[in-house]
Design an enzyme around this catalytic site. Structure first.
Site, PDB file in Angstrom:
ATOM      1  N   ASP A   1      -7.834  -5.719   0.301  1.00 27.94           N
ATOM      2  CA  ASP A   1      -8.316  -6.649  -0.719  1.00 27.94           C
ATOM      3  C   ASP A   1      -7.934  -8.092  -0.444  1.00 27.94           C
ATOM      4  OD1 ASP A   1      -9.610  -4.824  -2.396  1.00 27.94           O
ATOM      5  OD2 ASP A   1      -7.676  -4.079  -3.059  1.00 27.94           O
TER       6      ASP A   1
ATOM      7  N   HIS B   1       0.846  -1.188   0.000  1.00 28.75           N
ATOM      8  CA  HIS B   1       0.000   0.000   0.000  1.00 28.75           C
ATOM      9  C   HIS B   1       0.877   1.232   0.000  1.00 28.75           C
ATOM     10  CE1 HIS B   1      -3.202   2.754   1.037  1.00 28.75           C
ATOM     11  NE2 HIS B   1      -4.013   1.808   0.605  1.00 28.75           N
TER      12      HIS B   1
END
Ligand code: COA
Length: 380
Positions: free
Chosen positions: A316, A262
């Protein structure tokens, strides 16, 4: 002038707005909506309440929440012509494209000529939040040769969506996990799709077009599309005993591991932690899917291989396993993300309008200059 500018790829660490909607502490794994921890909201709140918080800036009173909830329930139905339009779309097309087509049609069915009237703006907010789940569920049923189901006014936002997809009433544990997934996907500061929404908003485009731009941006595999690819990756790995060697090979060949990494979080994404907790509750009821054991094994292997680089599971990583265990097909994972994130996009739309200036960044031109025009017949 260009020489004075410094190009920052991906605008990393460059503020593009002042926002009071959400904040992230990437080192301490904290995400807060309007100052309230998102994990607390995932445990205690509902999507409706969280959407209100994002849009209005404060938690609703009992009366405000029931009015908002009532408005959403009343506007879930979509017009017959929109259902007809969804019927004409190729069933092999991605539901994200159907969603964009559906939102573009909403824009024509509910034209917005000005974005300066707070009452009209609120009507658009309700319309979009209420009708997007109906559009996704209708497209899904129609492509399978089933009739689109009418939304049910007696069910919550999450429960009604599950009903419209499956024609089954969800158990309380399923509602809880779906609600939590919607809450945890509802907002995430200046991510690519939200930025896209704000850029479109800054042109004073109508809110349907704002949401359409954002849906388009969310489709990419580096953004919302990653949740589908996580399950493709699990299929490719096969079984938990192959996780470590698969990962070693993937890292050696410089592959991106889907559901990991991320821009902001350099620790495990707090949304992944919260979703995992709720997933375990629902798995206790409906059975533990085999991919979950594989996911745990891959995460364990990644801890030593990717962890030192600050690459950990993101939101996710677990969402797809949950949706799949509920019988939701893979290509609906990103549309569910979009249904949730619409609350955040619209909060950003309203915020952008309060103090708007059209986005017009600079570029650094690196092409040739003073190139002579060569007539066609003289070109080689
Ligand atoms: N798997 C393997 N390596 C990864 C990685 C991943 N998922 N994510 C980042 N890295 C590595 C990059 O290869 C790069 O290594 P290098 O410095 O040796 O070249 C380094 O970490 C920085 O990565 P970068 O792509 O520059 O980070 P970013 O901030 O631009 O990208 C993502 C962030 C989310 C796009 C990226 O982590 C990614 O592609 N993840 C997979 C897709 C995904 O799950 N997306 C959902 C996000 S919620």
């Amino acid at each position: 002038m260009s020489e004075l500018l410094k190009y920052v790829p991906g605008l990393a660490d460059v503020p593009v707005a002042e926002s009071a909607i959400s904040s992230i502490d990437g080192k301490r794994a904290r995400l807060a909506y309007r100052g309230i921890a998102a994990e607390t909201l995932a445990r205690e709140s509902t999507f409706e309440e969280t959407a209100y918080l994002l849009l209005k800036g404060k938690l609703p009173t009992q009366k405000e929440l029931s009015d908002f909830d009532q408005q959403l329930r009343e506007h879930r139905r979509i017009k017959y012509r929109l259902v007809e339009l969804l019927k004409c779309l190729p069933e092999s097309g991605h539901p994200m494209s159907a969603m964009q087509a559906g939102v573009a049609a909403l824009c024509m069915l509910y034209p917005v000529r000005t974005v300066t009237d707070p009452r009209l703006n609120w009507e658009s907010v309700i319309n979009l939040l209420a009708k997007l789940p109906t559009i996704v569920a209708a497209f899904h049923r129609l492509r399978n040769g089933d009739e689109a189901l009418r939304p049910r006014n007696d069910l919550s936002h999450a429960a009604n969506f599950y009903w419209m997809l499956t024609e089954m009433e969800p158990t309380p544990a399923i509602i809880r996990v779906l609600d939590a997934a919607l809450i945890l996907h509802a907002e995430h500061s200046m991510n690519a799709s939200t930025f896209s929404a704000r850029v479109t908003a800054s042109t004073l485009a109508d809110p349907y077009t704002v949401v359409c731009s954002a849906i388009g941006t969310l489709t990419g595999p580096l953004h919302g599309g990653a949740n589908e690819e996580v399950l493709d990756m699990f299929d490719e790995i096969g079984t938990p005993d192959k996780a470590r060697s698969w990962l070693e090979n993937a890292v050696a060949t410089k592959r991106k591991i889907m559901g990991f990494g991320h821009r902001v979080y350099k620790v495990k994404d707090p949304r992944a932690t919260a979703l995992q907790e709720l997933a375990e509750n629902v798995f206790a009821e409906i059975g533990r899917p085999p991919q979950y054991d594989l996911a745990l094994e891959l995460e364990k292997a990644a801890l030593t291989i990717l962890g030192p680089k600050g690459i950990y599971p993101n939101v996710d990583y677990f969402s797809g396993i949950i949706y799949q265990s509920l019988g939701i097909p893979r290509d609906l994972f990103t549309p569910i993300f979009a249904i949730a994130r619409t609350a955040g996009w619209l909060a950003h739309w309203l915020e952008q309008l309060k103090n708007n200036r059209i986005f017009r960044p600079e570029q650094i031109y690196v092409g040739p200059t003073d190139v002579p025009y060569v007539p066609l017949e003289e070109r080689r």
